[in-house]
Scaffold this motif. Structure first.
Motif, PDB file in Angstrom:
ATOM      1  N   GLN A 283       1.001  -1.149  -0.080  1.00  0.00           N
ATOM      2  CA  GLN A 283      -0.041  -0.111  -0.038  1.00  0.00           C
ATOM      3  C   GLN A 283       0.838   1.223  -0.072  1.00  0.00           C
ATOM      4  O   GLN A 283       2.011   1.535   0.660  1.00  0.00           O
ATOM      5  N   ALA A 284       0.452   2.116  -0.772  1.00  0.00           N
ATOM      6  CA  ALA A 284       1.440   3.208  -0.761  1.00  0.00           C
ATOM      7  C   ALA A 284       0.318   4.619  -1.224  1.00  0.00           C
ATOM      8  O   ALA A 284      -0.352   4.583  -1.835  1.00  0.00           O
ATOM      9  N   ARG A 285       0.739   5.849  -0.530  1.00  0.00           N
ATOM     10  CA  ARG A 285       0.048   7.022  -1.016  1.00  0.00           C
ATOM     11  C   ARG A 285       1.144   8.106  -0.912  1.00  0.00           C
ATOM     12  O   ARG A 285       2.187   8.183  -0.067  1.00  0.00           O
ATOM     13  N   SER A 286       0.723   9.087  -1.782  1.00  0.00           N
ATOM     14  CA  SER A 286       1.667  10.520  -1.615  1.00  0.00           C
ATOM     15  C   SER A 286       0.845  11.514  -2.044  1.00  0.00           C
ATOM     16  O   SER A 286      -0.047  11.948  -2.384  1.00  0.00           O
ATOM     17  N   SER A 287       1.459  12.829  -1.478  1.00  0.00           N
ATOM     18  CA  SER A 287       0.734  14.132  -1.777  1.00  0.00           C
ATOM     19  C   SER A 287       1.939  15.265  -1.834  1.00  0.00           C
ATOM     20  O   SER A 287       2.861  15.104  -1.554  1.00  0.00           O
ATOM     21  N   ASP A 288       1.491  15.925  -2.841  1.00  0.00           N
ATOM     22  CA  ASP A 288       2.645  17.247  -3.315  1.00  0.00           C
ATOM     23  C   ASP A 288       2.122  18.376  -2.350  1.00  0.00           C
ATOM     24  O   ASP A 288       2.889  19.256  -2.412  1.00  0.00           O
ATOM     25  N   ASP A 289       0.915  18.469  -1.939  1.00  0.00           N
ATOM     26  CA  ASP A 289       0.335  19.456  -1.238  1.00  0.00           C
ATOM     27  C   ASP A 289       0.589  20.821  -1.563  1.00  0.00           C
ATOM     28  O   ASP A 289       1.318  21.723  -0.840  1.00  0.00           O
TER      29      ASP A 289
END
Length: 225
Positions: free
Chosen positions: A64-70
């Protein structure tokens, strides 16, 4: 197949590039909810920062993986941070890089290098401080021992475990002493032979289920570019 590693405790690292401060924070997280709680806390504590970019990897096999550039340009923060986590083979942790803008634009390439570099440096600090945990699939083993022999066999098993990648667990006591340890599958035969030799054939290990175990990794010098 080797299992991904993880970290035992939070790790922080600050990177300053052209007056912008990049504050990398790594924290253990066993679920999305735990990771989100870390992110929410940092947003509250560092409320005056311009960006809080995120990458997380979860699951025993890092599935499982998630990312955000915000708010940073698309693809310049979260994904590069995630790629660093993947490259280092870690899971069950969240990386948050908080940026305080220094007034000088870094460009897309500069942002990628800054965000990925901050996470890589924090992982190096984790290795250097002994915060890394190696994950292994070990078998549960129990050795029933008469109380009169428990102390001697316990000492023997502790010495054996230290040289065979195994972990002692707390014993339990009933009609006999139940000595417990976690052992790599390829060391089970050696354990049986050594227990038999130490007890003149009177004792034999009882092998149980497999379990994923976090084993501390000895501290190593931090790597720097």
């Amino acid at each position: 197949m080797d299992l991904p590693s993880t970290i035992a405790r939070p790790v922080d690292h600050e990177l300053v590039i052209k007056k912008s401060r990049f504050l990398a924070h790594l924290a253990p997280a066993g679920s999305v909810a735990e990771a989100d709680a870390v992110i929410a806390r940092l947003r509250k504590e560092l409320w005056d920062a311009r960006h809080h970019c995120v990458a997380m990897v979860l699951g025993t096999r890092a599935d499982q993986a998630r990312s955000s550039d915000d708010g940073e340009p698309s693809g310049t923060a979260g994904v590069p941070m995630l790629e660093v986590l993947r490259h280092h083979g870690v899971t069950d942790l969240v990386a948050v890089v908080t940026r305080y803008f220094g007034g000088v634009k870094l460009g897309a390439g500069g942002l990628v290098r800054a965000y990925s570099g901050a996470v890589a440096a924090a992982l190096d600090d984790a290795a250097a401080s002994g915060a890394l945990l190696r994950r292994e699939l070990l078998r549960e083993v129990e050795v029933p021992v008469p109380h009169a022999d428990a102390g001697r066999i316990d000492n023997m098993l502790r010495d054996w475990a230290s040289g065979h990648g195994s972990v002692m667990e707390p014993p339990s006591y009933g009609a006999v002493a139940h000595l417990r340890l976690l052992v790599p599958a390829d060391e089970l035969a050696a354990l049986a032979a050594d227990v038999a030799a130490a007890s003149a054939g009177a004792l034999s290990p009882e092998v149980g289920d497999a379990r994923v175990v976090d084993v501390p990794v000895p501290a190593s010098p931090a790597r720097r570019p």
